[in-house]
Each structure stands twice: as C-alpha cells, then as structure tokens.
Scaffold this active site. Structure first.
Site, short mmCIF file in Angstrom:
data_model
loop_
_atom_site.label_atom_id
_atom_site.label_comp_id
_atom_site.label_asym_id
_atom_site.label_seq_id
_atom_site.Cartn_x
_atom_site.Cartn_y
_atom_site.Cartn_z
N GLY A 71 11.22 -1.02 1.89
CA GLY A 71 9.83 -0.42 2.52
C GLY A 71 9.02 -0.18 1.57
O GLY A 71 9.29 -0.39 0.19
N CYS A 72 7.65 -0.63 2.22
CA CYS A 72 6.73 -0.37 0.85
C CYS A 72 5.31 0.43 1.15
O CYS A 72 5.31 0.95 2.47
CB CYS A 72 5.93 -1.43 0.59
N ALA A 73 4.19 0.67 -0.01
CA ALA A 73 2.71 0.69 1.08
C ALA A 73 2.41 0.06 -0.05
O ALA A 73 2.41 -1.17 -1.00
CB ALA A 73 2.84 2.08 -0.22
N HIS A 100 0.44 -2.62 -4.75
CA HIS A 100 1.77 -2.69 -3.91
C HIS A 100 2.64 -1.66 -4.20
O HIS A 100 2.84 -1.54 -5.45
CB HIS A 100 2.61 -4.02 -3.31
N ASN A 125 4.70 -5.02 3.24
CA ASN A 125 5.39 -4.08 3.41
C ASN A 125 5.90 -4.12 5.08
O ASN A 125 6.25 -4.77 6.19
CB ASN A 125 4.44 -2.91 4.18
#
Lengths: 383, 499, 157
Positions: A12-14, A182, A209
């Site tokens: 998962g990510c920003a 990221h 993401n």
C-alpha cells in the site's frame, strides 16, 4: 529470506507530485513536506522521489543512478558502461548520514552518452540502445541495479520513510520543475533498495499506489516484447506498459490511457462512432495491458506529469491547481500542506487522467536541448 | 463359442410405487421395459440398459432406479471388469470396440489440482452484483501495434468474433446429433451472444438464420462444404483432429444418413459418411497455409479462420506452426474431449491432458512473441465454470463446451451415442426419438447453463479483484498447484500452493 | 381467454398427461400411487394420446365455440359457462346417455369411471391443467388465445 525480485510483494502507499507548467524550478524541500504528511500511509520500508530539470548542465547526457552491493560489481559494471558509453562524469551521489536509513548499498551516478559507433552497428536509436543496456545490467549483473536512466532527471529512493530518504539524498539541494514522491507500505520486507519507488526507465518515472490484479497478464505480455520484469513489482510493469505504448508503439497518451484504464464496454457501445472505434480498437489490440485492480499512479516524464486512477477508482487520488502549479496526491491534506489555498481542488474519476504538461515556452526551452517524447510518442527506427 | 450378454446395469422397479402406467415402456428405445400381456404388469429386462436414465427421470412415481450391476466386481485389481468384458466382446465380434463421449478412465485431471486466488486486505475483491464485470471476449488475430491513420483513427482490424461470454458450443455435426439438438444450441448461442459450431456435417437449411452465431467447420470429409456454407457463418474452422480420436477421421454409419443428413452433407441417402484420417490436401504445414488462405480468399477476408487440433505430444510446436500458417484462432481439444463415436482404445490412450497442452502452447507462443496473433480456444471436458476460469488463467481466450452443453439438453452421459438410439433425442436421427428434444426447451436450458456459468465466472473474477476477463488471460499468478510434481508445475507455469 | 394448445411435433407419446389427468380428477387428488393402486373406480383420462405410426399427439376437449356436445345433449347438462366460455358437464343433470360422446368429432368426451355412469371431459383443472404441468416436452401448452383462434368444430366440416 527472498529479496524483492525473487518474490512478489504487495504494497500500500502514499503518492504525491507536482509540476510547475512554466518550468520554474523549486527545491526538493516542498515535496518532502508533502509526502511526510502522509507518514502513516507508509511503514518505513520504502520511500523515494523523482525530479525533473535537476541536471541542466548535463541535459544532453543520460543520468544513470545505480545501486551496487560491493565495489567489485561496481568495477565490473563500470567496465561495461565504459564499453558502451562515453562517460562525462561519474561518482557517488552525495548523501548525508540519517537516522533510520540503514543497510545502504553503494549509490553512484554517471552522466553518459551511447557510443556512436555502437549505435550505427546495431542500427538502433539512442533510447532503444539505452533501454537494452539498462535491462542487460539489471537482469544479468547480480549486485548492480540501474534505478534511474533519463536525461535531466533523476530518481532517489531507498528503504526508509520517504522524509528520511529525502534528507538522506539532500534533496533540498536540487531544484526541479517536476517532483514526485512515494511512501511505501510493503507487506513484507523488500530486502534491498531496488524495489522502492519511483521506478524509472529513460525519463519515465512512476510512483504508484496499488496492487494490480492483472499483474501476470501484463507481465507476460510485456515480456513478449523484450521488457524483462526483474523486480516483480506492479510499478515496474506499469512503467514498461507506458514505455511500450507511447515510446515503442508511438501511441498518443490518451490512447495509452484508454488501454490501461479503459471505459466499460457498455459505455464504449454508447460512444459516438469515431470515439467508439478508437476505444474498441485500443481494448481489442491491447487487452493484455489493461491494468486491472486498484491503482493510483503519477507518471512523470520530461514533458510533464499524468496522474491516473484505475477505472473504478479503488485508490485515493486528489488533484489541485494554483497558478502554474498542478498538484496530485493520495490525500488532499498532502497538497494543502504545501499549497494551503489552491484555486481548485477535485477528485478525478476512475480512468480519468489528470495531465499537466510544460507549456510551450517551457517546452521550447527544453526541446532546444533534447529529445522529448511524451504526448506525440516516438517510433523506433525498426517499426 | 459365445457368451450370453449380461447386463452392465441393473434396473430396479419398486413395486410399491410402480403404477403400471407404461411411461417407461414407451420411452425406452433399448426395450428394457415391457408390458406383460398376461399379467398387465410392467416388467423389465436389464440386459440392454445403457443407464441413460430416461425411464428414471420420466417415471411419475419415482419407482425406478438404475444401478451398476453388482455381480460385476471381480475383485481382481489387475484384470478390471471392463477389460475382461472388452476381450469377451472382441472374441465375439472380431472388431474394433466402439464407444461414445469422452474418456471415462481415471486419468489425473489437472484442473482439480489448481486452486484459484482471491483478494484479501491488500487489494479489494469486486462485487459483481454491485460493480460492472466484463466477460466480453474477441477471438481473432490482433495486430502487434495499433496503427492510427493521420487523423488518429484506428486502421481496420482483422475480423473478430465477439462473445459476451468466453464459452462457445463445440463442434457437433448434424448426423452425430439431431437437428433439434443443434437448433437448441444455435438458439442458445444467439440469445447469449456467443457461437456454436456446425461440426463436419454441413449446415441444415433451417440453421442458416443463425449464421451470425455459427462457426462452420471444414473437415477432411468436406461434407456439405460449398460457398454458401462458408459464407453462412461468422467464422470457419478447419478440423484437423479432435481429442476423442486424434489421428483418425469421423464415421457416421449409413443408418443415421436420412433425407435431411443426406441433403445437408451432400452424400447419397443411407451411405456411410467416412471422413479420411488426414485431410488429403494437407500433408504438411505449408499445405495448411494454402487451405487457410483458400478459405480466406473464398470469404474475402471477412471471417477469422480457426484450426482445430487434438492435444498431442508436440502440440506447442504444432500450434506455433498453425499460428505462422495464418490461422486466426487455434482450437485445442484435450484427450478427454467427447465424440459421437470413437474407437475405445484411441479415445482412452491417445493425446494429452488439455491443461498441459494449453499451458505449453500459450508459453510457446509467448516465447516466440506471437501470442497476440492468434486466439486460443480449448475444449475437452470443461465440466463447470471453474474449469473455464482456470483455462483462461492458464492462457486460453475462450473455451469450447460440448458434453456439458448436451447434458444441459438432457444427456445423461451413457456413452451410447454411436448406437443412434439416444433416448433423449440428442445423438439420434430416429424421428420418434428426435422429437423428444423440444428445441425451445433445449435452447432455454442451454442458455440457462451459459448464464449460470457467466454468473459464476463473474463471482470468481470479482473475488480475484479483476473486473475484465482479459486481465485473467494468462494470469497464472492466480493459480496455485496442489499435489503436483515439479515438472507438472513447471509446464503449467504455476507455483505450488503456499509459495 | 386461455386454452390448451397441442404441439404435435413435440408429443413423445409418453402418456404422462393421461396419468396425471387421471390422478387430478380422482378422489385422491393428484396422488398417483393411491389413485392407481387403491381407487378401483378411478376416472378415465380426459386427455388421450392419439397415436399412429410416427405420429402422436394429445387430444383434450377444445371447448368449441359451436359445440356439438351442447347441441346434442338430451338433458341440457352439457352447457357453456357464460364467463369462462368453457364447455362443462353439470353432473347432476347428466343421465349417461352418451349422446355427447357420439357427437364429439374429437372423441374428447369419456365415461367418468368404470362404475360411474356420467360423461366426463376436460375442465382445465380450474385454470391449472395437470397435463400441461407434467408434459416433459412442452407439447401441451396453456396459453392465451383470441376469440377467433378459438377452434370451431361446427363450422369446420
């Protein structure tokens, strides 16, 4: 334990990114603040940045950023580089000691141009040549990894929280007109730095993401055309998809978007004939390149940025404008952190790209200097 | 010396429930049930029972049951009952053993040892009841690069078949099955927007209205092939072989060649219709190119050309050759594929499992960079929607179903298709039996089957977080193997469960 | 107005319609086993399969618009329901003279039972015909028909 590349790791990510459409440059301090605000969207196992316009003095040279595991492999790789390229300058990328950044690889940077005689010998254009050599290093030289290879741009990434990575690479000392960032939340440890975002190829960079459900369908199609997906990450696959569609096959960016995040058939069926024809053809020919499953990406290139959601918007993405700046990020707060009062804020729909291109003056300044190929695309000498 | 024929199945009549109505008497073409003239009781003699279960299904009081004959378990692990029986039958007849449907031997199936994935936490599953879920599939050659003209319009693409569901009805000829059975499938294909295949028996004039949902087949016997036939369908399939009888041609006994079959196949009334084992104009791959392009010329390049082969040992190389020969679709039929009539030994011992053949072909075409140039359709015992979805994950574009389609029409897999006495009105040309299959009911049931599978496909796709079937095609990460050897996993290109 | 229609091309001659018609009109309503095993005065089927060589079809009463059975009935027991337009036999008035059986051109009227001396005929089972429900091949269907489609025996000679 297997390291990334030997195993597929969901994350998962920003993400965050912005462009100044006039080409005015800003330091890396802003993007670090933006991504740092979404600290809890990452878990300290990956962070990175891409910046465009940072090497104006070397704008004709491909800027290679490499990770090495040891000096022996560095020396071997440098021999390979010297055989294939004329090297203007090379050396370690300046970093500073930062708490939270550990297990560093050797991080080196080279400004290179392909050797002309080899280009003629292989009847290749420059980009094709560079891509092949990058793939060669990444797939067949264990311990060496090219993580950035574009002109007048660079990726900076590693294992850690993104704000620590930014500090580590001293990004406040760079000035660029496009920045993307990221923060990563992989479900298990990647084991090395290569898997962090952004992923780049030539001047394409992608921060992403999501977890693509169509990964193996995409990968196996790409590998038919010479892209080697060594990292097993979605981001790598997405980068190669855009590389194939826009650079190799010369498709306009909107057609590439129609491939990766197409409208549903019942919507296509209702379109006016001309529009329907192009959407139908795009889905039909490139059905294996539909990116299925949740994603939000920011695609960077020397020409501008594009942010895109999957077609049913299963990941967050917000956009905002203020003057010459276009911002995109996972969360609105990350934009307001660096642009408290934007002129306009909106949530793009699934499959609806947000495109920010350098305006003509800014482009002209760039174009005079180098090769650009985002919106028009560039056909290879072979096709 | 002969042996008295013994029943393979035993019909059991519950006299407490039997009301002597005689429905079973009138329904059994094998004359198992009869009305005793003296006692006015309905009785039965199991000798000729094929276990088609027509009597069981139609008995209004549920008085009938059919069992495998219990005295037949020999207890000898080396000499199974069916082996002993086969020898006795051949000692009687001196002939080849005939059978129908696909192989019933307990060979390993790979579909059952592949498990599907589903999304948990890291990405969301998609609910097909609330979100769109796309199964639309195009079969035909795709260009490697989408060419746009100066105005940005796409250059015309090669002809494609467009399916709303990646399932088609496989080739079954008029002759091997009844016109009512074909009408049922044609109408179901039309209502669900997919295709049925004429098989090698030509196209009955009643079926011309279903042309846009028809794939016409050209086989080695060339039965019923003329220019109207070629132009009538949406695609043409060259049949080289089929899974139930690789290496040999079809044989329709003269008894099944009545007026309708004779006219449609363009052969004399009552004559045996024997397809040659090979096409006598295809002795090599370059000959195939010529036939493919003859058919394309004849139909002015408006129809995709499919080439159907049986899954045999060298299938990957053969498929690659077929792709290069100009075929737009490759249909591969696995060793479990069914048929109306086939020699028993060939059915059970020739060919390879479709799962391995499919994986090998898909991998090979990708290795050669030509996978996009052909569509792959596989058949040969697709028993349910999970088989379909696993086939797609292995790399198929669509599947062919035939046995499953016939079961939806009433078939109970008794494997006696070759006798022409199908009590369900499917594998017969006897008008009394044919009328037992009302094509309106047949069409409804076959369409229901497609719709039911469609719903299941959508559920499974959604579970994997995929909302368009093309994103599953060749997506082998969605499969894991259980209880397989390394070599099998390698050929299938999948990981073991837990990896 | 709904009537039974026969699709001769799909009649398979199994006679399940007859079996279920009998049970539907017997005293053990719709119980096949009791009807056939316990009721020695079980009704005759009001629908009969006509069969010759390759042809077979079911034949129930067509409720003709101009019905011979009504015209010929001695007691006036055979009447038409003004509402449903169905021809029915009022059993209280029927004397079992069999004139209707002789008059019906289709042979669709039968004796009620072995020991019951009145005429019986199709009554559409109160709008839910058992024969239609149990036909395995949809060869007997119950569908809406227009007044003009209504078969007229008297004018069809």
């Amino acid at each position: 334990m297997l390291r990334e590349g030997d195993i597929r790791i969901p994350s998962g990510c920003a993400i965050s990114g912005f462009i100044n459409r006039k080409g005015n440059t800003v330091s890396g301090e802003q993007i670090i603040r933006s991504i740092a605000l979404m600290h809890e969207r990452s878990n300290g196992l990956g962070g990175g940045f891409a910046a465009y316009g940072i090497y104006p003095e070397f704008r004709d040279y491909f800027a290679f950023h490499l990770f090495y595991e040891n000096h022996a492999v560095r020396e071997e790789t440098e021999r390979y580089l010297n055989k294939n390229f004329n090297m203007e300058m090379g050396g370690p990328i300046p970093t500073r000691k930062t708490t939270g950044i550990r297990n560093l690889p050797l991080i080196w940077r080279y400004f290179v141009k392909p050797k002309l005689e080899l280009l003629y010998q292989d009847e290749m254009n420059t980009n094709e040549f560079v891509v092949e050599r990058v793939m060669e290093i990444n797939s067949s030289m264990p311990g060496a990894y090219v993580f950035s290879s574009g002109k007048n741009m660079g990726a900076f990434k590693g294992v850690g929280y993104p704000e620590d990575i930014g500090e580590f690479y001293r990004l406040e000392e760079y000035k660029g007109h496009i920045w993307t960032a990221h923060g990563r939340f992989p479900t298990n440890t990647p084991g090395w730095w290569g898997g962090a975002h952004p992923f780049t190829l030539l001047d394409w960079s992608i921060v992403h993401n999501g977890e693509i459900s169509s990964y193996d369908a995409n990968r196996r199609y790409l590998e038919m055309f010479g892209h080697k997906c060594t990292l097993q990450t979605d981001t790598e696959a997405i980068t190669y998809i855009f590389d194939l569609l826009v650079r190799k096959h010369g498709l306009p960016l909107d057609v590439a978007v129609a491939v990766v995040a197409p409208p549903f058939w019942n919507e296509i069926d209702r379109m006016p004939p001309e529009k329907r024809a192009i959407h139908r053809a795009a889905r039909l020919v490139y059905s294996s390149l539909l990116i299925n499953g949740p994603f939000s990406i920011v695609l960077g290139s020397s020409r501008g940025i594009m942010a895109l959601n999957d077609r049913i918007k299963l990941r967050p993405l917000t956009a905002a404008e203020k003057g010459d700046f276009l911002y995109v990020a996972s969360e609105e707060s990350a934009i307001r952190e660096i642009c408290p009062q934007p002129d306009r804020v909106w949530m793009p729909r699934g499959g609806e790209p947000v495109i920010g291109l350098l305006n003509d003056q800014a482009l002209q300044a760039e174009e005079e200097e180098g090769m650009l190929h985002m919106a028009v695309g560039e056909r290879t000498s072979r096709s | 010396m002969g042996f008295t024929k013994r029943p393979t199945f035993r019909v059991e009549r519950d006299s407490c429930r039997c009301i002597d109505c005689g429905v079973c008497v009138r329904q059994c073409a094998n004359e198992v049930h009869y009305l005793d003239i003296d006692t006015k009781e309905v009785l039965c003699d199991s000798t000729n029972c094929s276990n088609c279960r027509r009597c069981v299904e139609l008995c209004p009081t549920g008085a009938l049951a059919v069992w495998g004959a219990p005295q037949e378990t020999s207890g000898n692990a080396a000499w199974a009952v069916h082996d002993i029986r086969a020898i006795q039958a051949q000692a009687n007849s001196g002939g080849i053993l005939l059978t129908g449907m696909g192989s019933d031997r307990p060979m390993p199936g790979y579909f059952d040892r592949m498990m599907l994935n589903a999304s948990q936490v890291t990405n969301p599953s998609i609910d097909p009841l609330r979100e769109p879920m796309e199964l639309r599939t195009f079969l035909g050659r795709k260009p490697t690069v989408l060419q746009l003209d100066d105005k940005g319009k796409p250059v015309d693409l090669p002809p494609q078949l467009e399916l709303d569901v990646p399932i088609m009805f496989s080739a079954m000829s008029f002759g091997s099955i009844s016109l009512n059975a074909i009408k049922s499938l044609a109408a179901a294909a039309e209502s669900e927007n997919t295709y049925y295949n004429t098989g090698e028996g030509g196209l009955h004039r009643d079926l011309y209205p279903f042309g846009k949902n028809t794939i016409t087949q050209v086989a080695s016997g060339r039965f019923g092939v003329n220019i109207d036939y070629l132009n009538a369908g949406a695609a043409i399939e060259i049949k080289i072989g089929q899974g139930a009888k690789p290496g040999i041609g079809g044989h329709l006994p003269g008894e099944k060649v009545g007026q309708g079959v004779s006219e449609t196949r363009m052969i004399p009334l009552g004559s045996d219709a024997i397809s040659p084992a090979p096409h006598h104009d295809i002795y090599s791959i370059e000959d195939l190119t010529q036939l493919i392009f003859s058919l394309k010329e004849a139909t002015e390049y408006t129809k995709p050309i499919s080439v159907k082969i049986a899954a045999v040992h060298n299938v990957a190389a053969i498929a690659s050759g077929i792709a290069r020969a100009g075929a737009d679709i490759i249909a591969i039929d696995g060793y479990r594929g069914g048929t109306g009539a086939t020699p028993l030994r060939i059915r059970d011992h020739v060919g390879i499992p479709i799962e391995l053949a499919l994986a090998a072909v898909d991998s090979r075409l990708r290795d050669e960079g030509i996978r996009q140039e052909v569509s792959i359709v596989v058949g040969g015992s697709m028993r349910h929607s999970a088989d379909v979805i696993k086939a797609i994950a292995l790399g198929a574009d669509a599947v062919y179903i035939a046995t499953a389609a016939l079961i939806s029409l009433g078939c109970h897999v008794c494997q006696k298709c070759y006798t022409g006495k199908c009590n369900w009105g499917i594998a017969t040309q006897n008008p009394q039996l044919v009328k037992r299959l009302n094509p309106e009911i047949g069409a409804r049931r076959a369409a229901n089957l497609l719709r039911a599978w469609k719903h299941e496909l959508k559920e499974m796709l959604g579970g994997m977080g995929i909302n368009a079937v093309e994103s599953l095609r060749g997506n082998r990460l969605m499969l894991r193997g259980v209880g397989m050897m390394d070599s099998e996993l390698r050929i299938l290109g999948i990981k073991a469960a837990g990896e | 107005m709904k009537r039974i229609r026969i699709k001769e091309e799909y009649c398979i001659g199994c006679r399940l319609c007859e079996v279920h018609c009998i049970a539907a009109h017997g005293k053990y309503k719709n119980d096949l086993i009791k009807t056939f095993k316990r009721d020695c005065n079980r009704p005759s089927p009001r629908i009969v399969i006509e069969e010759k060589e390759d042809t077979c079809f079911a034949l129930p009463c067509r409720h003709c618009r101009e019905a011979f059975c009504i015209r010929s009935c001695l007691t006036g027991s055979m009447t038409r329901d003004p509402e449903t337009r169905l021809v029915h036999n009022e059993v209280e008035r029927c004397v079992g003279c069999w004139t209707c059986i002789a008059a019906c051109p289709y042979g669709a009227i039968v004796r009620e039972g072995r020991h019951t001396k009145i005429a019986a005929k199709c009554d559409l089972c109160g709008q839910d015909p058992a024969c239609v429900k149990h036909c395995p091949n949809d060869a007997i269907v119950y569908e809406e028909v227009g007044e003009d489609d209504h078969y007229d025996a008297c004018n069809h000679r």
